[in-house]
Scaffold this motif. Structure first.
Motif, short mmCIF file in Angstrom:
data_model
loop_
_atom_site.label_atom_id
_atom_site.label_comp_id
_atom_site.label_asym_id
_atom_site.label_seq_id
_atom_site.Cartn_x
_atom_site.Cartn_y
_atom_site.Cartn_z
N TYR A 27 1.18 2.54 -3.36
CA TYR A 27 0.73 2.20 -2.01
C TYR A 27 0.67 0.68 -1.85
O TYR A 27 0.17 -0.02 -2.73
N LYS A 28 1.15 0.23 -0.75
CA LYS A 28 1.10 -1.21 -0.45
C LYS A 28 0.28 -1.45 0.82
O LYS A 28 -0.84 -1.95 0.76
N ARG A 29 0.84 -1.06 1.96
CA ARG A 29 0.14 -1.31 3.23
C ARG A 29 -1.09 -0.43 3.38
O ARG A 29 -2.11 -0.86 3.91
N SER A 30 -0.99 0.82 2.96
CA SER A 30 -2.10 1.76 3.17
C SER A 30 -3.05 1.83 1.97
O SER A 30 -3.88 2.73 1.89
N ARG A 31 -2.96 0.86 1.05
CA ARG A 31 -3.78 0.91 -0.16
C ARG A 31 -5.26 0.88 0.16
O ARG A 31 -6.06 1.63 -0.40
N ASN A 32 -5.66 0.00 1.07
CA ASN A 32 -7.09 -0.12 1.40
C ASN A 32 -7.65 1.17 2.00
O ASN A 32 -8.79 1.55 1.70
N SER A 33 -6.86 1.84 2.81
CA SER A 33 -7.32 3.10 3.40
C SER A 33 -7.49 4.17 2.34
O SER A 33 -8.48 4.92 2.34
N VAL A 34 -6.54 4.24 1.41
CA VAL A 34 -6.63 5.23 0.33
C VAL A 34 -7.84 4.95 -0.56
O VAL A 34 -8.60 5.87 -0.91
N VAL A 35 -8.05 3.69 -0.90
CA VAL A 35 -9.19 3.32 -1.73
C VAL A 35 -10.50 3.62 -1.02
O VAL A 35 -11.47 4.10 -1.62
N GLY A 36 -10.54 3.37 0.29
CA GLY A 36 -11.74 3.65 1.07
C GLY A 36 -12.10 5.13 1.06
O GLY A 36 -13.28 5.49 0.98
N ILE A 37 -11.09 5.99 1.09
CA ILE A 37 -11.34 7.43 1.06
C ILE A 37 -11.95 7.84 -0.28
O ILE A 37 -12.91 8.62 -0.34
N TYR A 38 -11.41 7.30 -1.38
CA TYR A 38 -11.95 7.62 -2.70
C TYR A 38 -13.35 7.02 -2.91
O TYR A 38 -14.16 7.58 -3.65
N PHE A 39 -13.61 5.87 -2.29
CA PHE A 39 -14.89 5.19 -2.49
C PHE A 39 -16.00 5.77 -1.62
O PHE A 39 -17.18 5.54 -1.88
N LEU A 40 -15.62 6.53 -0.60
CA LEU A 40 -16.60 7.06 0.35
C LEU A 40 -17.71 7.88 -0.30
O LEU A 40 -18.89 7.72 0.07
N PRO A 41 -17.43 8.77 -1.26
CA PRO A 41 -18.53 9.54 -1.86
C PRO A 41 -19.60 8.68 -2.52
O PRO A 41 -20.78 9.04 -2.54
N TYR A 42 -19.19 7.51 -3.05
CA TYR A 42 -20.15 6.65 -3.75
C TYR A 42 -21.19 6.06 -2.81
O TYR A 42 -22.35 5.87 -3.18
#
Length: 311
Positions: free
Chosen positions: A104-119
């Protein structure tokens, strides 16, 4: 020209004045509880009787704690949960971070945000949600296992009877571990993703030109470069896992579940203090847990120590 109503602050004292709010709060909410807890560990005290009711008992609280079966059972549960939830976190987070970093390049932040949301989601909300998911009759987890069991070749996944996750002793710890794993996976992924972004891309380009595949790059370049962050992440998991409280407390209704299978040491400390009104023993338990955390932290540090640097 009017003089200021406020006295002029000497440059020598200015840093101390500006630091004084933090120091005051740190002393009141940081140092004082530690000192008072250490003092309380040698006292027999029921808080409803007032401070004057304290009675010095020496090492009796520690002796009682070391002979208490519930303490050792809670410590065993804590180590089980910390291991079952912590180890898979890193085994999954490292390759997951590598996949996100390379795919992922452009959408990396969105993907990381989804994984970080439970925390960053409320622990109470997460525990209540999983309490519903773990429902015996209508929970989505049991329904999902039943649906997978209908697929040819996956019949072994379907249990003969719906699994009672939170009321059977053998199922409580796996259920809690799953919740903890799901919640902190994104946090560890973000840690490793941040470390991956510090690795120079020239190394991967050179490895590609030499014919190294993605797996070889991951094994010989990524993992050695991630060693400092792995050490940091594992240390956080060790310390955090041994202090596990919120998830098992809410999922088991604050009682530890059937046969105390989900009662951690932090939960037992809480019950000893606020349910059994024995603050002296609870303080002794806290310091015993501190010694155990310090020991495992030292062992973790020894495991990650560079052997070549010692020679």
């Amino acid at each position: 020209m009017k003089r200021s109503l406020l006295p002029r602050l000497s440059p020598e004292w200015a840093p101390y004045v500006f630091l004084s709010p933090f120091v005051l709060l740190f002393v009141v909410f940081g140092i004082f509880p530690l000192v008072f807890s250490f003092y309380l560990a040698f006292q027999s005290w029921e808080p409803t009787a007032g401070l004057l009711a304290m009675k010095f008992v020496g090492l009796e609280n520690f002796a009682f704690a070391l002979q208490d079966e519930w303490f050792w059972k809670s410590l065993k549960n804590t180590v089980w949960l910390a291991t079952a939830a912590g180890v898979p976190q890193h085994l999954v987070a490292i390759p997951l971070a590598f996949f996100i970093h390379t795919s992922y390049k452009r959408s990396r932040n969105s993907v990381v945000g989804i994984y970080f949301l439970p925390y960053i989601t409320s622990t109470v909300a997460i525990a209540m949600m999983f309490s519903t998911l773990f429902s015996t009759e209508y929970g989505m987890i049991n329904q999902g296992l039943h649906a997978l069991g209908q697929v040819p070749g996956l019949g072994w996944l379907a249990p003969a009877q719906p699994i009672d996750w939170l009321n059977h002793a053998e199922n409580v710890k796996p259920a809690i571990s799953l919740v903890v794993f799901w919640r902190y996976l994104g946090f560890n992924t973000v840690l490793y993703l941040a470390a991956l972004q510090t690795i120079p891309g020239d190394i991967y380009e050179a490895a590609t030109m030499d014919g190294a595949g993605r797996w070889q790059q991951f094994w010989f370049i990524t993992l050695p470069s991630l060693k400092p962050m792995i050490y940091f992440g594992v240390m956080l998991s060790v310390v955090g896992g041994l202090q596990l409280f919120e998830e098992p407390f809410i999922l088991t209704g604050g009682r530890g579940g059937t046969d105390q299978a989900g009662m951690t040491t932090a939960m037992y400390m809480y019950r000893t203090a606020f349910e059994f009104n024995d603050f002296g023993t609870a303080s002794a338990l806290s310091w015993l847990l501190f010694v155990f955390v310090a020991l495992l932290t030292w062992l973790t540090n020894q495991a990650f120590k560079d052997r070549h640097a010692q020679k």
